[in-house]
Design a protein around this motif. Structure first.
Motif, short mmCIF file in Angstrom:
data_model
loop_
_atom_site.label_atom_id
_atom_site.label_comp_id
_atom_site.label_asym_id
_atom_site.label_seq_id
_atom_site.Cartn_x
_atom_site.Cartn_y
_atom_site.Cartn_z
N TRP A 126 17.28 -16.62 9.41
CA TRP A 126 15.96 -16.89 8.83
C TRP A 126 15.83 -16.35 7.41
N CYS A 127 16.83 -15.61 6.96
CA CYS A 127 16.77 -15.03 5.61
C CYS A 127 16.66 -16.08 4.51
N PRO A 128 17.44 -17.19 4.57
CA PRO A 128 17.30 -18.20 3.51
C PRO A 128 15.88 -18.76 3.37
N PHE A 129 15.16 -18.92 4.50
CA PHE A 129 13.79 -19.44 4.44
C PHE A 129 12.86 -18.41 3.80
N ILE A 130 13.07 -17.13 4.14
CA ILE A 130 12.27 -16.06 3.53
C ILE A 130 12.55 -15.98 2.03
N GLU A 131 13.84 -16.04 1.67
CA GLU A 131 14.22 -15.94 0.26
C GLU A 131 13.68 -17.12 -0.55
N ALA A 132 13.71 -18.33 0.06
CA ALA A 132 13.18 -19.50 -0.64
C ALA A 132 11.69 -19.36 -0.92
N ALA A 133 10.96 -18.78 0.05
CA ALA A 133 9.51 -18.57 -0.14
C ALA A 133 9.25 -17.53 -1.23
N VAL A 134 10.03 -16.44 -1.22
CA VAL A 134 9.86 -15.37 -2.20
C VAL A 134 10.22 -15.87 -3.60
N LEU A 135 11.22 -16.76 -3.69
CA LEU A 135 11.64 -17.29 -4.99
C LEU A 135 10.50 -18.00 -5.71
N GLN A 136 9.61 -18.61 -4.92
CA GLN A 136 8.47 -19.31 -5.52
C GLN A 136 7.45 -18.34 -6.11
N ILE A 137 7.54 -17.07 -5.70
CA ILE A 137 6.57 -16.06 -6.15
C ILE A 137 7.08 -15.31 -7.38
N ASP A 138 8.29 -14.73 -7.25
CA ASP A 138 8.82 -13.92 -8.34
C ASP A 138 10.34 -13.86 -8.23
N PHE A 139 11.05 -14.09 -9.34
CA PHE A 139 12.50 -14.15 -9.31
C PHE A 139 13.13 -12.78 -9.05
N VAL A 140 12.64 -11.74 -9.72
CA VAL A 140 13.20 -10.40 -9.54
C VAL A 140 12.97 -9.93 -8.10
N LEU A 141 11.80 -10.23 -7.54
CA LEU A 141 11.53 -9.89 -6.15
C LEU A 141 12.49 -10.63 -5.23
N TYR A 142 12.78 -11.88 -5.57
CA TYR A 142 13.74 -12.68 -4.80
C TYR A 142 15.11 -12.01 -4.77
#
Length: 310
Positions: free
Chosen positions: A242-258
């Protein structure tokens, strides 16, 4: 390790700290794994017992996975690209290792189930010969997602892909979103089967442990704790799906956080489960721990040890 610029955007000091931490953790656990493999192969008692054979197989798979994933991490960090064919070979080796460890842990759980709930048949079922047969089955089952994934890649990839250079990761071979969904579905099916197997084994062992007395009760509860620790490893291993789905969602918010989330996922859900095996069996198993202390003690005194305590 995926995106071509996955480390871009982080402060240089943070890059180095993150990479150094991973190098230290991997180096420590590779040394522990190699030491425990040495102990396994030098003592006939261990390579005639099913649970220790499964344990050694886990150590081998985890060590290889740690080495390859660390190579990919460093290639990603230094932005070093590989030719498609070389990357393909690396991914074909590392891809089944993701599922091999969880399946082996499930086999170890079933071995504990037989030892505690079917003690009279344990010697008949859990032989060294059957262990090798089980390991062949484990690798065969682990190769199914690999075969499906790369069959879809070879069937749909344009010829130009085979001449390209890129940062190596399994993700670069996902040309269509349905490929990722297909592999995710297969992994979740495996997760369901493994979860049901572990839960049923756990329930049966609890029932036996409650009804047991004396040494059998002590052995049953120890086996129950081992199964519980395997369950923790399995949860950590399969959370990676499930990590890729979490990472894809975070990428939409902030790149450094991703990047930070991606790094944390790598340490906790990829490295973490593979670093637990030597601690769960190598240090908790009484016989193996005695041999470990004996070997380390002989090495520290620089004496040749002729008699094993096991």
């Amino acid at each position: 390790m995926g995106d071509n610029n996955s480390w871009v955007g982080l402060p240089p000091t943070k890059w180095k700290i993150n990479v150094i931490i991973v190098q230290v953790v991997i180096a420590v656990f590779l040394c522990i794994n190699l030491l425990q493999l040495l102990i396994f192969f030098r003592n006939e008692f261990f390579y005639t017992k099913m649970r220790y054979i499964f344990f050694a197989n886990t150590l081998l798979c985890d060590s290889l996975f740690l080495i390859i994933s660390n190579i990919l991490l460093n290639l990603d960090y230094y932005q070093f690209t590989l030719h498609c064919s070389l990357c393909l070979i690396i991914c074909i080796v590392v891809f089944p290792l993701f599922i091999t460890t969880p399946i082996t842990l499930t086999a170890m759980t079933l071995e504990r189930f037989v030892a505690i709930c079917m003690p009279l048949r344990h010697g008949e079922l859990c032989t060294a010969r059957n262990s090798l047969h089980c390991i062949l089955i484990i690798y065969s089952i682990s190769s199914i997602p690999l075969s499906v994934f790369f069959s879809t890649f070879f069937a749909t990839a344009p010829r130009t892909v085979y001449t390209q250079h890129f940062l190596c990761s399994v993700e670069v071979f996902i040309l269509h979103s349905w490929q990722g969904h297909l592999i995710s579905a297969i992994n979740q099916f495996y997760f369901l089967i493994i979860t049901v197997t572990v839960i049923l084994s756990y329930v049966k062992i609890v029932q036996v442990a409650k009804a047991a007395t004396g040494e059998k009760m002590k052995s049953s509860w120890k086996g129950l704790r081992t199964v519980s620790l395997h369950a923790v490893q399995l949860v950590l291993s399969f959370t990676q799906m499930w990590c890729p789905f979490i990472e894809a969602a975070v990428l939409q918010i902030d790149f450094v956080l991703y990047i930070n989330v991606r790094y944390a996922n790598y340490v906790v859900f990829i490295l973490g489960p593979r670093c637990l095996s030597p601690l769960i069996y190598g240090l908790r198993d009484e016989k193996f721990f005695m041999e470990l202390k004996y070997t380390v003690g002989c090495g520290s005194r620089k004496k040749k040890c002729s008699h094993s305590p096991v």
